[in-house]
Enzyme design. Sequence first.
Site, PDB file in Angstrom:
ATOM      1  N   ARG A  59       0.817  -1.220   0.000  1.00 44.42           N
ATOM      2  CA  ARG A  59       0.000   0.000   0.000  1.00 44.42           C
ATOM      3  C   ARG A  59       0.851   1.271   0.000  1.00 44.42           C
ATOM      4  O   ARG A  59       0.370   2.344  -0.382  1.00 44.42           O
ATOM      5  CB  ARG A  59      -1.004  -0.036   1.157  1.00 44.42           C
ATOM      6  CG  ARG A  59      -2.126  -1.044   0.917  1.00 44.42           C
ATOM      7  CD  ARG A  59      -3.122  -1.070   2.056  1.00 44.42           C
ATOM      8  NE  ARG A  59      -2.551  -1.552   3.293  1.00 44.42           N
ATOM      9  CZ  ARG A  59      -2.537  -2.831   3.679  1.00 44.42           C
ATOM     10  NH1 ARG A  59      -3.072  -3.763   2.913  1.00 44.42           N
ATOM     11  NH2 ARG A  59      -2.000  -3.176   4.825  1.00 44.42           N
ATOM     12  N   GLU A  96       5.376 -10.332  15.525  1.00 43.46           N
ATOM     13  CA  GLU A  96       4.860 -10.832  16.797  1.00 43.46           C
ATOM     14  C   GLU A  96       5.312 -12.288  16.987  1.00 43.46           C
ATOM     15  O   GLU A  96       5.779 -12.684  18.047  1.00 43.46           O
ATOM     16  CB  GLU A  96       3.333 -10.722  16.777  1.00 43.46           C
ATOM     17  CG  GLU A  96       2.720 -10.717  18.150  1.00 43.46           C
ATOM     18  CD  GLU A  96       1.213 -10.525  18.065  1.00 43.46           C
ATOM     19  OE1 GLU A  96       0.719 -10.096  17.010  1.00 43.46           O
ATOM     20  OE2 GLU A  96       0.559 -10.821  19.083  1.00 43.46           O
TER      21      GLU A  96
HETATM   22  P1  AMP Z   1       4.118  -2.406  11.818  1.00 42.19           P
HETATM   23  O1  AMP Z   1       5.382  -2.996  11.304  1.00 42.19           O
HETATM   24  O2  AMP Z   1       3.571  -3.110  13.029  1.00 42.19           O
HETATM   25  O3  AMP Z   1       4.216  -0.903  12.022  1.00 42.19           O
HETATM   26  O4  AMP Z   1       3.007  -2.656  10.713  1.00 42.19           O
HETATM   27  C1  AMP Z   1       2.923  -1.824   9.615  1.00 42.19           C
HETATM   28  C2  AMP Z   1       2.574  -2.568   8.351  1.00 42.19           C
HETATM   29  O5  AMP Z   1       1.574  -3.569   8.554  1.00 42.19           O
HETATM   30  C3  AMP Z   1       1.998  -1.603   7.343  1.00 42.19           C
HETATM   31  O6  AMP Z   1       2.549  -1.930   6.069  1.00 42.19           O
HETATM   32  C4  AMP Z   1       0.507  -1.811   7.397  1.00 42.19           C
HETATM   33  O7  AMP Z   1      -0.049  -1.800   6.109  1.00 42.19           O
HETATM   34  C5  AMP Z   1       0.293  -3.160   8.064  1.00 42.19           C
HETATM   35  N1  AMP Z   1      -0.604  -3.098   9.249  1.00 42.19           N
HETATM   36  C6  AMP Z   1      -0.243  -3.338  10.539  1.00 42.19           C
HETATM   37  N2  AMP Z   1      -1.281  -3.243  11.376  1.00 42.19           N
HETATM   38  C7  AMP Z   1      -2.336  -2.892  10.611  1.00 42.19           C
HETATM   39  C8  AMP Z   1      -3.725  -2.604  10.897  1.00 42.19           C
HETATM   40  N3  AMP Z   1      -4.222  -2.658  12.143  1.00 42.19           N
HETATM   41  N4  AMP Z   1      -4.536  -2.276   9.875  1.00 42.19           N
HETATM   42  C9  AMP Z   1      -4.037  -2.208   8.604  1.00 42.19           C
HETATM   43  N5  AMP Z   1      -2.760  -2.477   8.271  1.00 42.19           N
HETATM   44  C10 AMP Z   1      -1.914  -2.814   9.248  1.00 42.19           C
END
Ligand code: AMP
Length: 171
Positions: A59, A96
């Site tokens: 995205r 996780e």
């Molecule tokens: P993080 O590495 O935990 O910051 O996760 C970010 C990536 O995971 C991004 O590329 C987001 O598109 C996706 N992502 C993580 N959590 C969500 C969520 N609750 N809703 C939508 N996309 C998420």
Amino acid sequence: MDYIRDLIRDIPDFPKKGIMFKDITPVLSDIKALRLSIDEMTKPYVNQDIDVVVGIESRGFIFGAPMADKLNAAFVPIRKPDKLPWKTQKVQYQLEYGTDSLEIHTDAINEGDNVLIVDDLLATGGTAEAACELVAKIKGTIKGLAVLVELEFLKGREKLNPYNVHSIVKY
Ligand code: AMP
């Protein structure tokens, strides 16, 4: 920004139980909201001499490419493993459960280029942190990160200290 916020849809337990997925596809379907998102994500970086916008799969590509156009910059994709055909630099990061990795073409950025990293959403910050590590490995200068959505309660921003992080809709 309420116009964008009102379009973002909560999908409980997607892709797995306990996750509240923020579905941004209604923002993409509304050209006024999509244009506003791109404009607002770009705004702080207009006079920052950005050479390269790096979009994170997938995205981040949607927002990153039109932002590169606005900034008169190059667009470079960061991709999931084994998708990029040329020589790559790779970074592993913690999920996780287990690990994941991201890749960038080694020749995608010239040493010292000013780089803006773009994704749709900042959650724990692991993905964005890995993207920063990749850009730093190929000697780009990170000028900031722009995301449409920030889940502030997950404190992803703390992982990205000292970079400038700009988000439009916060939860
Ligand atoms: P993080 O590495 O935990 O910051 O996760 C970010 C990536 O995971 C991004 O590329 C987001 O598109 C996706 N992502 C993580 N959590 C969500 C969520 N609750 N809703 C939508 N996309 C998420």
